[in-house]
Design an enzyme around this catalytic site. Sequence first.
Site, mmCIF file in Angstrom:
data_model
loop_
_atom_site.group_PDB
_atom_site.id
_atom_site.type_symbol
_atom_site.label_atom_id
_atom_site.label_comp_id
_atom_site.label_asym_id
_atom_site.label_seq_id
_atom_site.Cartn_x
_atom_site.Cartn_y
_atom_site.Cartn_z
ATOM 1 N N LYS A 60 0.936 -1.387 0.015
ATOM 2 C CA LYS A 60 0.126 0.034 -0.044
ATOM 3 C C LYS A 60 0.898 1.179 -0.049
ATOM 4 C CE LYS A 60 -3.854 0.099 2.174
ATOM 5 N NZ LYS A 60 -4.873 0.179 3.302
ATOM 6 N N LEU A 146 -8.671 -8.838 15.758
ATOM 7 C CA LEU A 146 -9.522 -8.387 16.658
ATOM 8 C C LEU A 146 -9.741 -7.124 16.276
ATOM 9 C CD1 LEU A 146 -8.545 -10.972 17.626
ATOM 10 C CD2 LEU A 146 -8.847 -10.288 19.991
ATOM 11 N N GLY A 184 -7.034 -2.123 16.181
ATOM 12 C CA GLY A 184 -7.448 -3.186 17.159
ATOM 13 C C GLY A 184 -5.972 -4.152 17.328
ATOM 14 N N HIS A 186 -3.912 -8.030 16.442
ATOM 15 C CA HIS A 186 -3.765 -9.279 15.449
ATOM 16 C C HIS A 186 -3.181 -10.317 16.570
ATOM 17 C CE1 HIS A 186 -3.216 -6.359 11.633
ATOM 18 N NE2 HIS A 186 -4.408 -6.875 12.088
ATOM 19 N N ASP A 235 -12.171 -11.386 12.928
ATOM 20 C CA ASP A 235 -12.066 -11.580 11.497
ATOM 21 C C ASP A 235 -11.086 -12.825 11.076
ATOM 22 O OD1 ASP A 235 -10.872 -9.414 8.557
ATOM 23 O OD2 ASP A 235 -11.722 -11.790 8.717
ATOM 24 N N THR A 244 -4.465 -11.502 2.821
ATOM 25 C CA THR A 244 -3.101 -10.907 3.525
ATOM 26 C C THR A 244 -3.372 -10.097 4.654
ATOM 27 O OG1 THR A 244 -3.029 -8.841 2.146
ATOM 28 C CG2 THR A 244 -2.011 -10.683 1.320
ATOM 29 N N HIS A 348 49.017 -27.826 5.899
ATOM 30 C CA HIS A 348 47.922 -28.576 5.327
ATOM 31 C C HIS A 348 47.000 -27.463 4.563
ATOM 32 C CE1 HIS A 348 46.079 -26.686 9.016
ATOM 33 N NE2 HIS A 348 45.080 -26.951 8.476
ATOM 34 N N LYS A 547 6.581 -32.257 -25.622
ATOM 35 C CA LYS A 547 7.273 -30.900 -25.864
ATOM 36 C C LYS A 547 8.588 -31.243 -26.653
ATOM 37 C CE LYS A 547 8.550 -26.442 -23.987
ATOM 38 N NZ LYS A 547 9.665 -26.257 -25.044
#
Length: 838
Positions: A60, A146, A184, A186, A235, A244, A348, A547
Amino acid sequence: MARKSEQQVVSVEGHRLTLSNLDKVMYPETGTTKGDVIRYYTEVAPYLLPYASDRPVTRKRWVNGVGTAEKPGMVFFQKDLDDSTPEWVARQVIHHKDHDNSYPLLNDVATLTWLAQIASLELHVPQWRFTEDGERGNPDRLVLDLDPGEGVGLPECVEAAKLVKAILDDMGLDSVPVTSGSKGIHLYAALDGKSTSEQTNELAHELARSLEADHPDLVISTMKKVDRRGKVMLDWSQNNAAKTTVTPYSLRGRSRPFVAMPRTWREITSGRLRQIELHEVMGLIKKRGDAAEPLAPPAQNAGEADRLATYRSMRDAKKTPEPVPEKAPRPGSGTSFVIQKHAARRLHYDFRLEHDGVLVSWALPKGVPELGEKNHLAVHVEDHPIEYGSFSGDIPKGEYGAGHVDIWDHGEYEYEKFRDNEVIATLHGARDGGLGGEPVKVALIQTKQGGDEKNWLIHRMELDEDKGKARNTAKSTAKSKSASSGKGLDTVAERDIRPAEAKKKAASSAKKPSGKASASKREYQPMLATLGSEKSAHADDAAVEMKWDGVRVLAYVRGGETKLVSRNGIDITTTYPEFADLADRLGGHDAVLDGEVIGVNKRGLPDFGLLQQRMRLTKPGDVERVRKGVPVKFMLFDVLELDGEDVTGESYDERRRMLEDTVRSEGDILVPPEFDGSVSEALDRARELRLEGIMVKDREAPYRVGKRSEAWIKVKLHRTQEVVIAGWRPGNGRRSGTVGSLLLGIPGKGGLAYVGRVGTGFNDRTLSELSELAAKRERKTPALVDVPRADARDAHWLKPDLVGEVEFAEWTRDGRLRQPSWRGLRPDKAPEEIVRES
């Protein structure tokens, strides 16, 4: 007149970004600027990214700020990526019924910074992640929003949240509250990923209905527009795969710069709960940590083993110049390697392969063996940090590993296996490295010699691609013979494919060819398919075809003459004289036909490498010279025009009937019918015959001239990508003085984006041809964008007008081809046609 803000060019994780209008006010009520927004997102990135990574991000955007209550700013809700998106931004495509959307993946700080630069204040993601093959995974978290109705606020949301928490606790699910930054709360809970989105959505719905039944004065769960005054709406619908939720730590486009802020339950029930603003976030995290940590991917959880814990315990950062990171590594996808010559108590070599965010390491007392030499001991040691790959210098006396360290060789590797007890990898070292600048293939195998699990051996493997291909072809041929009596393409045409008569629909009422020749002069462009998977291509009653691994050709048969045209509009009639009699196969009809020209090997199977020998030939003498050794066939699968009438608007079934009724299929010109079986069965058959894959076509769809459409789905058995050749690096040893690797790109709005280099898959003939072509195309400056300095160091730049094709393992997150192998030139393709196939 306001002063125009100066631009700033910054480098973020190796990507150049232009930041502009940093003093633009995005939140007038607080004076928060775009520069403040970018700064916040870069600071919070380590905490935000784990909850957004590998998920499609919907944005957004408030380009001119959020405005005021009296005059709100204009907001853009954006799903699909636009043409201005940097090529390096990782992305995935979601296929819808009538369109595709390409979403960014918010996996790194650079992408987050770019999103902030384009004023993406709110970042929304679903509850699922993409799987490794680009499909939607099952959700890994549940969420309830909520939302307080008129007359209620956060206190009532808290009461509802406590009721939800009690139910989730009984289910064994730990809940994480997030003040939404709006009105609210989440409420999240981590899931094990075993349930589908549909099942999770139904669970959330049932939970909300249950709470509404038990607490009707506080909770409402219906999604219909009813009176919600005095109640908290639960919700549950955001668990739907198509929905989303604003990601934790995202800003909100409210009057003030509020944040979707993860909270502790102590904060939620303190009685002083309020929404948190941008400037408070980092202080709160510093005070009590990341409250959303239970939602993070497994590799980020505190309980995950720190793969550098052993390394760190053996070193004191104050006493050694070696890199000693404080934090545990994050999983990575890099494929670098380094071999360090270590003059410690005993000389080494330290052999290290980047894997999952660390350097997996072995000590080689005798180094890497030569070809034919006896296997050498490899002692598995502790994982090292990625930063160790560039370390050279002296480790002080008295410290672990004391002695001098030099980088003996370094580069990239590709692996066939990377298991807990076996690794097979091909190393592509530096031109002046200890391996000689040529690919070296090694196998590391755990032997547990003497009962010690650290004891492995390293084996030098023969790197003979032609022999390897021959062995693979022999195995595939043997398998095909057992399944199909060894008939090659004849098997495809005669045994496994559904007879044409069985698929004709309403033939008696369908159109019949008129038999009248027409003076039509219309030119066409071929319809293009969309890449898909076995799952996405599944459709009831779809047409399934093989194909063919060749080159696309349109045949114009008009007035008894045949003209063959490549996909990019080049006349290639002289290249394939075998098809000059196509007009005789049409019984006097004129037609424009679509098909694929393939090279056929001695076993009667398509061979793209063989076809390479003919694709660039235009002189009749040159064609005749190689024609016998490189036989070709024309596999026709569609008709665009019949007797002067454009039939592209007809359905697939109708065009198919016309094609089968018109063309006499035999010899070098074939009309292979549909496959008689499912998509899965067709893929198995294509695999046995060493074909490229299958095509799945909508029976009702028209032929969309020059368009890429989901009506045709191509499902490949191997990932291939067309690329533009824009440079080369010289080889060493046997390849000295010629091409060692090609530098590749794919066109984008920002230019020709660098996608990596390919140094395997060439034979002597190919190298000779490429060297000749490169000599004619030298230029002083690169046409590529964002070429790493290491790859550009000794590069020769070319005019970017050659197209080739590579086979590869996967795309890396920074937009590079992993483990590419050369397949051949594509003279039938123009650079501007090339697109990234996800």
